[in-house]
Write an enzyme that holds these catalytic residues in place. Sequence first.
Site, PDB file in Angstrom:
ATOM      1  N   ASP A 197      25.623  -8.171 -14.267  1.00  0.00           N
ATOM      2  CA  ASP A 197      25.158  -9.358 -14.978  1.00  0.00           C
ATOM      3  C   ASP A 197      25.582  -9.313 -16.446  1.00  0.00           C
ATOM      4  O   ASP A 197      25.685  -8.240 -17.030  1.00  0.00           O
ATOM      5  CB  ASP A 197      23.623  -9.411 -14.868  1.00  0.00           C
ATOM      6  CG  ASP A 197      23.083 -10.797 -15.146  1.00  0.00           C
ATOM      7  OD1 ASP A 197      23.877 -11.740 -15.321  1.00  0.00           O
ATOM      8  OD2 ASP A 197      21.844 -10.933 -15.204  1.00  0.00           O
ATOM      9  N   ASN A 216      25.103 -19.174  -6.786  1.00  0.00           N
ATOM     10  CA  ASN A 216      26.123 -19.350  -7.826  1.00  0.00           C
ATOM     11  C   ASN A 216      26.971 -20.621  -7.663  1.00  0.00           C
ATOM     12  O   ASN A 216      27.676 -21.029  -8.584  1.00  0.00           O
ATOM     13  CB  ASN A 216      27.048 -18.120  -7.902  1.00  0.00           C
ATOM     14  CG  ASN A 216      26.406 -16.917  -8.545  1.00  0.00           C
ATOM     15  OD1 ASN A 216      26.767 -15.772  -8.274  1.00  0.00           O
ATOM     16  ND2 ASN A 216      25.432 -17.133  -9.430  1.00  0.00           N
TER      17      ASN A 216
HETATM   18  C1  FPP Z   1      26.875 -12.555 -13.527  1.00  0.00           C
HETATM   19  O1  FPP Z   1      27.086 -12.742 -14.882  1.00  0.00           O
HETATM   20  C2  FPP Z   1      28.139 -12.265 -12.895  1.00  0.00           C
HETATM   21  C3  FPP Z   1      28.693 -12.986 -11.885  1.00  0.00           C
HETATM   22  C4  FPP Z   1      28.067 -14.161 -11.277  1.00  0.00           C
HETATM   23  C5  FPP Z   1      30.004 -12.626 -11.355  1.00  0.00           C
HETATM   24  C6  FPP Z   1      30.210 -11.172 -11.228  1.00  0.00           C
HETATM   25  C7  FPP Z   1      31.600 -10.915 -10.917  1.00  0.00           C
HETATM   26  C8  FPP Z   1      32.338  -9.934 -11.463  1.00  0.00           C
HETATM   27  C9  FPP Z   1      31.835  -8.962 -12.437  1.00  0.00           C
HETATM   28  C10 FPP Z   1      33.701  -9.729 -11.051  1.00  0.00           C
HETATM   29  C11 FPP Z   1      33.762  -9.520  -9.587  1.00  0.00           C
HETATM   30  C12 FPP Z   1      34.961  -8.886  -9.217  1.00  0.00           C
HETATM   31  C13 FPP Z   1      35.510  -8.963  -8.024  1.00  0.00           C
HETATM   32  C14 FPP Z   1      36.618  -8.080  -7.758  1.00  0.00           C
HETATM   33  C15 FPP Z   1      35.090  -9.904  -6.978  1.00  0.00           C
HETATM   34  P1  FPP Z   1      26.724 -14.142 -15.523  1.00  0.00           P
HETATM   35  O2  FPP Z   1      27.920 -14.999 -15.499  1.00  0.00           O
HETATM   36  O3  FPP Z   1      25.530 -14.713 -14.841  1.00  0.00           O
HETATM   37  O4  FPP Z   1      26.375 -13.733 -16.974  1.00  0.00           O
HETATM   38  P2  FPP Z   1      25.327 -14.424 -17.936  1.00  0.00           P
HETATM   39  O5  FPP Z   1      23.974 -14.139 -17.361  1.00  0.00           O
HETATM   40  O6  FPP Z   1      25.570 -13.744 -19.227  1.00  0.00           O
HETATM   41  O7  FPP Z   1      25.660 -15.889 -17.966  1.00  0.00           O
END
Ligand code: FPP
Length: 259
Positions: A39, A87
Amino acid sequence: MLHKLNFWKNRKPNSSEQVYTIDTIKKNPIPEHIAIIMDGNGRWAQKRALPRIAGHHEGTKVVRKITKLANSLGVKVLTLYAFSTENWKRPKSEVDYLMKLPEEFLQTFLPELIKENVQVRVMGMKDSLPEHTFRAVQNAINKTSDNDGMILNFALNYGSRNEIVQAVNSIIADQKSGILKEEEVTEDIFSTYLMTQELSDPDLLIRTSGVVRLSNFMLWQLSYAEFWFTETLWPDFSEQHFLEAIDEFQKRARRFGGV
Ligand code: FPP
């Protein structure tokens, strides 16, 4: 040298200034299954006035780093929450990018995964992934299916409540068709109907970015897991943080409801 400098610049110790090494961590039992809620990508990008997708891109590099480290530590299963069933509510441009990430990641990293004997798996509603995402992950699953090292299990279009309801429906269907007797549903049988199937339950759950909740992630499987949270945003998560989480795990006494 630059790598070393970045390593220290990005390092945000959670609770102590201790430096952890692979050798010392390996002296104690390593969690067999580690699950991570990655996250903070969006906030990482926003802090730098970058588009949110820059955070996801950066986060992919951390996936690579932590996969390599987990494999070298002898972790048996590493489950990463890459995309939840919730998501899809994000802006289309962000969803489109997130759906391209597996391809981007596998294009460069698949040969390394094959070489390092890692098995790629995906749990989630694969059928409703875009065709190009499905093809990329299926190709990685096929190309690594003969490997017998660490399982790198991506939770992609995954939601735990959905998984549990699907399991219940499959059990009902199997009972109707006579494959399964009513009295046969035990915890062990139920587990085999979940998307984790034969995988052991996670021993350790890590969540980054200071958020302290499960967000519909492996609700059944995490029943007895140790939880470790850090304020660090996923793109800043380093090898040291991962080792620190395992060190903390090794210090905890797991009682599984006993004394
Ligand atoms: C949450 O952070 C993260 C995600 C929804 C995506 C996670 C994906 C990756 C780290 C890459 C995955 C890699 C592969 C190879 C599939 P957020 O966007 O919710 O962060 P925030 O809470 O700061 O908005």
